[in-house]
Design an enzyme around this catalytic site. Structure first.
Site, mmCIF file in Angstrom:
data_model
loop_
_atom_site.group_PDB
_atom_site.id
_atom_site.type_symbol
_atom_site.label_atom_id
_atom_site.label_comp_id
_atom_site.label_asym_id
_atom_site.label_seq_id
_atom_site.Cartn_x
_atom_site.Cartn_y
_atom_site.Cartn_z
ATOM 1 N N ASN A 146 12.969 61.308 61.742
ATOM 2 C CA ASN A 146 13.284 60.306 62.651
ATOM 3 C C ASN A 146 13.059 60.987 64.092
ATOM 4 O O ASN A 146 13.859 62.027 64.357
ATOM 5 C CB ASN A 146 14.903 59.835 62.583
ATOM 6 N N GLU A 147 12.138 60.558 64.690
ATOM 7 C CA GLU A 147 12.094 60.880 66.089
ATOM 8 C C GLU A 147 12.074 62.559 66.644
ATOM 9 O O GLU A 147 13.028 62.852 67.280
ATOM 10 C CB GLU A 147 13.001 60.215 66.988
ATOM 11 N N GLU A 336 13.452 50.841 64.963
ATOM 12 C CA GLU A 336 14.429 50.616 65.720
ATOM 13 C C GLU A 336 14.186 49.921 67.025
ATOM 14 O O GLU A 336 13.000 50.068 67.582
ATOM 15 C CB GLU A 336 15.055 52.117 66.116
ATOM 16 N N GLU A 389 27.162 57.208 69.811
ATOM 17 C CA GLU A 389 25.891 57.207 70.335
ATOM 18 C C GLU A 389 25.663 58.593 70.973
ATOM 19 O O GLU A 389 25.547 59.030 72.124
ATOM 20 C CB GLU A 389 25.811 56.116 71.397
HETATM 21 C C1 PNW Z 1 17.464 56.584 69.127
HETATM 22 N N1 PNW Z 1 15.044 58.135 74.999
HETATM 23 O O1 PNW Z 1 17.416 57.765 69.997
HETATM 24 C C2 PNW Z 1 17.912 57.162 67.596
HETATM 25 O O2 PNW Z 1 17.177 57.038 66.748
HETATM 26 C C3 PNW Z 1 19.252 56.618 67.447
HETATM 27 O O3 PNW Z 1 20.064 57.497 66.650
HETATM 28 C C4 PNW Z 1 19.912 56.155 68.500
HETATM 29 O O4 PNW Z 1 21.329 55.724 68.650
HETATM 30 C C5 PNW Z 1 19.197 55.238 69.472
HETATM 31 O O5 PNW Z 1 18.084 55.617 69.540
HETATM 32 C C6 PNW Z 1 20.011 54.614 70.532
HETATM 33 O O6 PNW Z 1 19.751 55.686 71.642
HETATM 34 C C7 PNW Z 1 16.800 57.708 71.069
HETATM 35 O O7 PNW Z 1 15.558 58.821 75.919
HETATM 36 C C8 PNW Z 1 17.527 58.559 72.271
HETATM 37 O O8 PNW Z 1 13.968 57.115 75.232
HETATM 38 C C9 PNW Z 1 16.906 58.778 73.322
HETATM 39 C C10 PNW Z 1 15.658 57.855 73.611
HETATM 40 C C11 PNW Z 1 15.064 57.099 72.672
HETATM 41 C C12 PNW Z 1 15.660 56.750 71.296
#
Ligand code: PNW
Length: 428
Positions: A146-147, A336, A389
């Protein structure tokens, strides 16, 4: 949902997020995930609620810290716990979609260099073998990573995420290559166990949005989305992962020094069956007098959320899938998408009109993309529950279900829960 953000139940080996949470000031609101939503003990209630919501797929992640102890020896806790959870998901008529890595790396691996060390590849291969052996007959949809944009980009650079360590440009490139090799090994292991299972790889991005309909502007937004990092402070890239995985080569100007003969062929053989996209937001761009791309920094009040990086930009669920599909030609799943807003619990109700607007406006854009023949196979809202979060802590809420952290973690259906239930019922 992801293991670290909802499970609680810390009786497992430590992860890099446990360690970060202990550092003073690392979690902005001072909370930690030791209890989180206590999904570990309440999964039956939460799965029942998701069934009531009307969704078809239940996305969760397995925590490697429940499969290996603090020295890296294999344990059985994860096998037992997740088998019970998966059985419960199946009993409710839902399809489990399992992410193998959603950021909770065991500490002992980080001490050996984390993703910059080649050992990470053998670790993930062994982990996938255990999962394949015990879950292949129950789960037919997996996501390897994931990411990487976040666990490498934010964890190793912006450093407000774990492990919060600094790495040079060369080390970052090496880490990128290890992620791809680990994905490829996991893909092969999972497919060997069940050739019919689907395996994906999930990316996130801030979608560059054209402020007006103009072909040159559109083209420049597309180029911006797929641009490569210039240095180690700029690791929020897409093409460094997906070009090798889908096309079989690294983008020009981006060659890791640990790339060996045969690696790219092996990686491309593990091309994901669909691309998972986590799309939350976008940034508007326009052209200046010299036709250069410039950011339009204006933000409408009603676009703001409770998180600094998240603006309500529904167009990102149109242009994001469009740009990805046109470049990679693979089926897409929005793995997501969700809004973060403050909620007030009043007499058992939460009137979260902003989250409802977020959801409905984004789904309108997605519909438009589908009408334009972008091959979108699914959409998952983030998230079922309010949860931990990351560096923001428990106070930033994304859930369709409110979790009362002051009263025994009671769950309440928000207005957005009913709105989404209704949308699902009438979709198509
Ligand atoms: C995702 N950004 O994270 C994750 O997959 C989740 O675990 C998280 O809770 C969710 O998004 C909400 O934050 C991200 O900075 C964190 O663009 C940061 C970014 C994008 C996704």
């Amino acid at each position: 949902m992801s293991s670290y953000q909802v499970e609680g139940a810390f009786g497992r080996s430590p992860s890099i997020w446990d360690e970060l949470s202990q550092r003073k000031g690392a979690i902005k609101d001072g909370s930690d995930a030791s209890l989180a939503d206590d999904f570990y003990h309440r999964y039956k209630e939460d799965i029942r609620l998701s069934k009531e919501l009307g969704i078809q797929d239940f996305r969760l992640s397995f925590s490697p810290t429940r499969f290996f102890d603090e020295n890296g020896n294999e344990t059985v806790e994860g096998i037992h716990f997740y088998q019970e959870v998966i059985q419960e998901i199946l009993r409710n008529g839902l399809r489990p979609v399992v992410t193998l890595y959603h950021w909770d790396l065991p500490c002992y691996l980080e001490k050996k260099g984390g993703f910059t060390s080649p050992e990470i590849v053998s670790f993930f291969t062994r982990y996938a073998e255990i999962v394949a052996e015990h879950f292949s007959s129950l789960v037919s949809s997996f996501i390897t990573f994931n990411e990487p944009q976040c666990f490498l980009g934010i964890g190793y650079q912006r450093r407000d995420h774990a492990p919060s360590t600094y790495h040079t440009f060369e080390e970052m490139k090496r880490a990128t290559h290890h992620v791809l090799l680990a994905h490829a090994h996991m893909y092969q292991v999972l497919k060997r166990a069940n050739p019919h299972c689907e395996v994906s790889f999930v990316n996130t991005m801030n979608v560059p949005l054209p402020i007006k309909d103009n072909p040159l502007l559109l083209e420049k937004c597309r180029q911006k989305l797929f641009s490569i990092p210039k240095d180690e402070t700029d690791f929020y890239s897409i093409s460094i992962y997906l070009d090798p995985l889908v096309k079989g080569y690294y983008p020009e100007g981006f060659l890791p020094d640990n790339l060996k003969e045969g690696d790219l062929e092996f990686i491309q053989k593990s091309r994901p069956d669909y691309l998972g996209l986590n799309i939350y937001t976008g940034t508007y761009f326009t052209l200046d007098e010299k036709n250069q791309l410039v950011e339009s920094s204006h933000v409408e009040k009603e676009e703001e959320s409770d998180l600094f990086w998240l603006k309500r930009r529904p167009g990102s669920l149109y242009y994001g899938p469009k740009f990805f599909y046109e470049r990679y030609r693979l089926p897409l799943v929005i793995t997501e998408n969700g809004g973060c807003y403050r909620d007030n619990l009043e007499e058992g109700q939460i009137h979260d009109a902003k989250r409802v607007l977020y959801l409905t406006s984004y789904l309108d854009s997605l519909k438009k993309a589908i009408e334009d023949h972008i091959d979108i196979r699914g959409y998952y809202y983030w998230s079922l529950l309010d949860n931990f979060e990351w560096a923001e802590g428990l106070s930033k809420r994304f859930g369709l279900l409110y979790v009362d952290y002051k009263d025994n973690l009671k769950r309440y259906r928000k207005d957005s829960f009913y709105a989404y239930q209704n949308i699902i019922k009438h979709w198509n």
